[in-house]
Design an enzyme around this catalytic site. Sequence first.
Site, PDB file in Angstrom:
ATOM      1  N   HIS A 212      26.761 -33.849  19.473  1.00 36.56           N
ATOM      2  CA  HIS A 212      25.975 -34.396  20.584  1.00 36.56           C
ATOM      3  C   HIS A 212      25.596 -35.842  20.301  1.00 36.56           C
ATOM      4  O   HIS A 212      25.730 -36.346  19.176  1.00 36.56           O
ATOM      5  CB  HIS A 212      24.695 -33.569  20.799  1.00 36.56           C
ATOM      6  CG  HIS A 212      23.728 -33.639  19.660  1.00 36.56           C
ATOM      7  ND1 HIS A 212      23.927 -32.990  18.458  1.00 36.56           N
ATOM      8  CD2 HIS A 212      22.555 -34.300  19.524  1.00 36.56           C
ATOM      9  CE1 HIS A 212      22.920 -33.239  17.638  1.00 36.56           C
ATOM     10  NE2 HIS A 212      22.075 -34.045  18.261  1.00 36.56           N
TER      11      HIS A 212
ATOM     12  N   ASP B 258      21.993 -38.077  21.141  1.00 38.70           N
ATOM     13  CA  ASP B 258      20.635 -37.647  21.468  1.00 38.70           C
ATOM     14  C   ASP B 258      20.265 -37.922  22.931  1.00 38.70           C
ATOM     15  O   ASP B 258      20.454 -39.044  23.419  1.00 38.70           O
ATOM     16  CB  ASP B 258      19.623 -38.335  20.539  1.00 38.70           C
ATOM     17  CG  ASP B 258      19.817 -37.885  19.096  1.00 38.70           C
ATOM     18  OD1 ASP B 258      20.199 -36.714  18.885  1.00 38.70           O
ATOM     19  OD2 ASP B 258      19.613 -38.705  18.185  1.00 38.70           O
TER      20      ASP B 258
ATOM     21  N   ARG C 120      12.782 -37.944  12.804  1.00 41.89           N
ATOM     22  CA  ARG C 120      13.627 -38.798  13.679  1.00 41.89           C
ATOM     23  C   ARG C 120      12.784 -39.524  14.709  1.00 41.89           C
ATOM     24  O   ARG C 120      11.925 -38.918  15.359  1.00 41.89           O
ATOM     25  CB  ARG C 120      14.661 -37.932  14.399  1.00 41.89           C
ATOM     26  CG  ARG C 120      15.745 -38.768  15.086  1.00 41.89           C
ATOM     27  CD  ARG C 120      16.689 -37.907  15.891  1.00 41.89           C
ATOM     28  NE  ARG C 120      16.180 -37.671  17.225  1.00 41.89           N
ATOM     29  CZ  ARG C 120      16.626 -36.725  18.055  1.00 41.89           C
ATOM     30  NH1 ARG C 120      17.580 -35.894  17.666  1.00 41.89           N
ATOM     31  NH2 ARG C 120      16.118 -36.582  19.251  1.00 41.89           N
TER      32      ARG C 120
END
Length: 287
Positions: free
Chosen positions: A103, A105, A273
């Site tokens: 993926h 984000d 993150r």
Amino acid sequence: MAISVTEIGATYVAEIEGVDLSAPLDGETVAAIRQAWWDHSILVLRGQSINQEQHIAFSRHFGELQVHSVKDWLLPDHPEILVLSNRGRGGVKPLDNGGAYWHSDMTYEAKPPMGSILHGLTVPPEGGDTLYADMYAAYEALDDETKELIDGRIAVHNYRHRYMKMAKGGKRPQPSAEQLAQWQDTEHPVAFIHPESGRKALYINEGFTVAIKGLEPDESEALLARLYAHCVQPQFIYAHKWRPGDIVMWDNRCTMHCATRYDVAKYERTMHRTTIKGAALCHVAAA
Ligand code: SIN
């Protein structure tokens, strides 16, 4: 502060040395890091001993921060930080193998993130690498017929599909009505022109791209499956082996990533993150 930029393993990945993110950065250093980021989609900074405020302050040099819609994974005092931890550190819910699918984000946002900055706090001695795919190189290596087929096309992205798949497997709690209302379809070009580099890149991902518009559902599914298989060929991949204190910052628009599995019972893996807001993407015009 003079930084050094060294390509590691692949032309689109560089290690930055000569920066201590626990101290304030001057404008020249920030500009040099920003330039390195456009030149190399992925930057690695080793041995960074920083706290949450310093992580956030560093990230803000590159733009406003995007807060994730699943509050369970956000640090209560610093919601700009998403915690990926199988031990659920910092008062957040545990997340085993959180990003273990290909993926980019939050591509389901209307203005999808420009980048993410991941700090490895506790990392397993084996497994738990993060793989990154170079979506510039993947686009460039497509045959002309496929480029003609995708240039100018639009894909639909949505978080709901991914989340519900995990919720059905018991890996996520049922979403709230508010979350469901927030997770609407958004549209982005299948291939876009990067605003900083001017290069073309593929912009689809297994996590959140649900269909290509203008194609029958089976055609769309088959084309997406073919594109995903193309993008994750070994020549487009960098595998990051984490050491504690590593920072990896990736340009979310021209890379995909996938966390690899590890023994979640035996080892802890805790990552913080931040994600930086981006702008709407500009598509590659049809021939
Ligand atoms: C992410 O998917 O953003 C995190 C990847 C990782 O945990 O390696």
